[in-house]
Structure formats: C-alpha cells, structure tokens
Write an enzyme that holds these catalytic residues in place. Structure first.
Site, PDB file in Angstrom:
ATOM      1  N   ARG A   1     -19.979 -37.989 -60.086  1.00  0.00           N
ATOM      2  CA  ARG A   1     -18.558 -37.883 -59.747  1.00  0.00           C
ATOM      3  C   ARG A   1     -17.817 -39.219 -59.850  1.00  0.00           C
ATOM      4  O   ARG A   1     -16.615 -39.251 -59.597  1.00  0.00           O
ATOM      5  CB  ARG A   1     -18.384 -37.298 -58.339  1.00  0.00           C
ATOM      6  CG  ARG A   1     -18.667 -35.813 -58.264  1.00  0.00           C
ATOM      7  CD  ARG A   1     -18.416 -35.255 -56.878  1.00  0.00           C
ATOM      8  NE  ARG A   1     -18.728 -33.833 -56.835  1.00  0.00           N
ATOM      9  CZ  ARG A   1     -18.854 -33.130 -55.715  1.00  0.00           C
ATOM     10  NH1 ARG A   1     -18.695 -33.714 -54.539  1.00  0.00           N
ATOM     11  NH2 ARG A   1     -19.130 -31.841 -55.764  1.00  0.00           N
TER      12      ARG A   1
ATOM     13  N   ASP B   1     -16.526 -35.618 -49.534  1.00  0.00           N
ATOM     14  CA  ASP B   1     -16.138 -34.460 -50.335  1.00  0.00           C
ATOM     15  C   ASP B   1     -14.638 -34.391 -50.608  1.00  0.00           C
ATOM     16  O   ASP B   1     -14.174 -33.429 -51.233  1.00  0.00           O
ATOM     17  CB  ASP B   1     -16.608 -33.171 -49.665  1.00  0.00           C
ATOM     18  CG  ASP B   1     -18.095 -32.917 -49.879  1.00  0.00           C
ATOM     19  OD1 ASP B   1     -18.656 -33.473 -50.834  1.00  0.00           O
ATOM     20  OD2 ASP B   1     -18.695 -32.169 -49.088  1.00  0.00           O
TER      21      ASP B   1
END
Length: 431
Positions: free
Chosen positions: A340, A309
């Site tokens: 992402r 993250d």
C-alpha cells in the site's frame, strides 16, 4: 468491474456508517469459541466478515441471522475436524483462525487469492505456533498452510510484532483455552497497538482474563478459561468512513456520517483529528461527524501507525492540501492486500499527484489546484486503494477509471452507493 469517477464539485446529505468489520470479525470469533449461544447486533456485511461467518460455520458453529442480528452457538475448544478451509482474501480471518486450527488434527488453508493474500507473509505466527508443539507445513511462510495440531501447549511464547499485530491477537484468542498458563512476549516492535486494544476489549467482554503490560509487549494468560456466551453491539466503522470523510473534505460539502462513536477504541477514530489539523471544518457530536468542506486543506505531519486502515484515505485528501504532508511509521502498509505504499504511490502519480515514498513513509506535495486525471488506473485488488483513489478522482480535472473496483466489497460493499447518494458522479460498468 470498473468505476468511472467523474469530477464532482460538491457532496451533501447524511449516511449511516457501516458496521465495524474489525469488531464484527472479533465478536464472531469469540462467539464461536464460547460454549453456548451469543447474539451480535448490527454485524458488518462485507467479504471479510462473510469469510469469518463461512469459516466458523465450517468449523462447527451454528450461525443464524436476520436483518439486524446474528446468533452463534459456539464450538468452544472443539472445532469440527475438517481438512480444508478457505478464508478468501481475508488476511485477519486467516491469521485469527490459524491459532484456532491448532485444535484440529490437520487443517489446510487454501490459496484462493495467489496475487493478493497469497503473497502475504505469516512466518511470525507460524514460529509462535511451532513453539507450542504445533506442526506447520507452509510455502515459505505463505499459503497454502497446513496446521497439524490437536493438542497445543501453553507456556512461554514469543511473537514478533513488527509486521502485524494480527499474529499477537490470534494467540490471545487461543491461549486462554489451553490447559496450561501462558506468557507471551512480543519481540522487536508492535504495530497497530490500538487494534490490539480492541482485541483485549472484546476478550474482556467475553469473560476472559489477561494481564497485559502497560506497553502491550508482555502478557500473562491463565489457562483452562472458557468464553462466555454474551450479547454484543457492533459500532460504526471508522476505516471505511474515513474515505467518505476525505471525499467530503476535498469538495464543497455538507455531509454527515452517523453512528461514529466519539469514545470508540478504533484507532482510525484519529481521522477526525487529522482532518481538523488539516483545516477541514467539521464537528463530532452525538456520534455524528459533520463535515462542511470548502475544498481547502493544509499539510501536516502524522504518525500513521495510529490509524493504519485510514492512512490511504488521508493521503488522498492530502493530495489537494497546501504544502507538504508526511505520513510516517507506516511500513506495515507494505504487508497488506498489496504494497500500500509503492503500489498506491504508483497509481497516484499516474493520476497526476506529486508523491514520494520512503520505506516507512508517504510524502505528499499537495496540489490545491487539483490533478489532471484522465487515466485508467489499477486497484491492485485492494479495497482501501479503491476507496482512496475514488477520492482523488472526484477532485481531478478529467476523472479517473479504476479497474477491479468490485473488490471494494471486501470491507465496504455499499461504498459507491453511499457516495452516489451524496451526489458523487460515479458510473460502474462491467468489464
């Protein structure tokens, strides 16, 4: 909302790290699964943690809170038999509660964010639940998902771990409450093992006994266990703080982030070591990370699976490093709120960064002189993308305009407020 991020030469000051979203959601779930009243001190306030609050209340937990704590009286293995649940855009909350929903006769998780969470796959957890006698109706592994449970069975269960560790965590929360003992075998690979360690940590705190193999690929879980009502203190959040630290690293700075435990089990604690390896002057003492940035960074190679993250924030810092930086073992970033890897790389290129992608890698050819900027870019409804692109905007020559910036509230509602308090030139305007 749009965020207009303007070039900012320096940052200075101190901020308190926000409370950990990952620990807050886990503490709320184990408190809801307990019979009795638990207290959580310093819970996180974000869209994800608010989704867990709302959902456990809908399932029958009694939740009360003031400015510094919340109390939760749980429902044990007897959630209220409701027909529908809306987790918003919170993937971890959805996956954790899919197993809890197996104790309900019939519960449908609605598709409130078809362009984000609605695109994410959950087949691996669905397969595991079906092995336990739970009927699942779904849209090709995606929302909306209807769980028809009531009497899930333990026994031998397999779950794939090569997309997300959240599927395994979901089963680990639920199986101790079953009448039968269970064995869980993880197939293929297991992503984000450090985050599984957080799940095992909070389960142990709640009095749950689980025997895990050293490689975290096999588990024995005795049945007929009960969660104990306890008190929990939420630690500071490394994933959100990573973007603040990256912003300090790419500017001339004197920034302190408080309440970041040195001995934390959060995998994203590794960003301190990553930034050190990139030559950023910093110290980490007494739970304070102190960055004295000088805008100079050097490239390196990093296994991103250890700090999933925070990878995007570190990529943003690497945009301005000397040489090439490679983040590898990050394929699971493709299965988040957006892809992402592809989506983030696309926006970075618009800003003027020199980046490449592989299936499981992001490769950054640094530009210490900065990037041009001066464009409007898409956040892809992803809080981590928003935070990382903001870091790039601060060091760009013409700034950046980030669309849909309000989605930063998913994990860090005060992100722009904290950056502005440190001296960042950011303007927020309504669309």
């Amino acid at each position: 909302m749009k965020a207009i991020v303007k070039p900012t030469a320096s940052l200075s000051g101190s901020i308190q790290a926000l409370s950990s979203k990952n620990y807050t959601t886990r503490y709320m779930l184990i408190a809801a699964l307990a019979e009795g009243t638990s207290t959580i001190h310093y819970p996180a306030h974000s869209e994800d943690s608010d989704a867990m609050r709302r959902c456990i209340k809908d399932l029958g937990a009694i939740v009360e809170e003031d400015d510094v704590k919340m109390t939760i009286t749980g429902f044990g293995r007897n959630p209220k038999p409701i027909s529908e649940l809306n987790v918003g855009n919170a993937g971890a909350v959805l996956r954790f509660l899919m197993s809890t929903a197996a104790f309900c006769p019939e519960l449908t998780f609605v598709n409130a964010y078809p362009q984000s969470l609605g695109k994410r796959p959950h087949d691996d957890l669905i397969s595991s639940l079906e092995q336990m006698g739970v009927q699942v109706e779904h849209n090709g592994g995606k929302l909306p998902i209807t769980i028809r449970g009531g009497n899930p069975r333990g026994g031998k269960i397999t779950v794939s771990g090569n997309v997300s560790s959240q599927f395994l965590s979901s089963l680990l929360f639920m199986t101790p409450l079953l009448d039968e003992d269970s064995e869980i075998e993880v197939l293929h690979d297991l992503k984000s093992k450090v985050i599984v360690g957080q799940t095992l940590e909070v389960l142990e705190m709640a009095g749950i006994r689980i025997e895990a193999s050293e490689d975290l690929m096999f588990y024995r879980i005795p049945g007929k266990q009960r969660y104990q009502a306890k008190e929990y203190v939420v630690q500071g959040d490394y994933p959100g703080s990573a973007a603040i630290l990256a912003a300090a690293a790419v500017t001339d700075s004197d920034v302190k982030v408080l309440r970041l435990a040195e001995n934390s089990r959060q995998g994203e604690r590794a960003v301190v070591d990553v930034l050190r390896a990139m030559g950023v002057p910093l110290t980490h003492d007494n739970d304070i990370v102190h960055v004295k940035g000088n805008s100079r960074l050097i490239g390196g190679e990093f296994d991103g699976d250890h700090f999933t993250d925070a990878v995007l924030a570190m990529v943003a810092a690497a945009v301005f490093a000397e040489g090439t930086t490679r983040f590898y073992n990050v394929e699971n970033l493709r299965y988040k709120e957006c892809d992402r890897i592809t989506d983030f790389v696309t926006e970075l290129r618009k800003a003027g960064a020199d980046v490449e992608e592989r299936q499981s890698e992001i490769i950054v050819h640094g530009r210490p002189q900065g990037v041009e900027g001066g464009v409007e870019i898409d956040a892809h409804i992803d809080h981590r993308v928003i935070m990382a692109l903001t870091v790039v905007g601060l060091r760009s020559k013409q700034g950046l305009t980030i669309r849909d910036a309000h989605h930063v509230a998913k994990s860090y509602p005060h992100y722009f407020e904290h950056l502005k308090a440190l001296g960042a030139h950011v303007e927020l305007i309504a669309d």
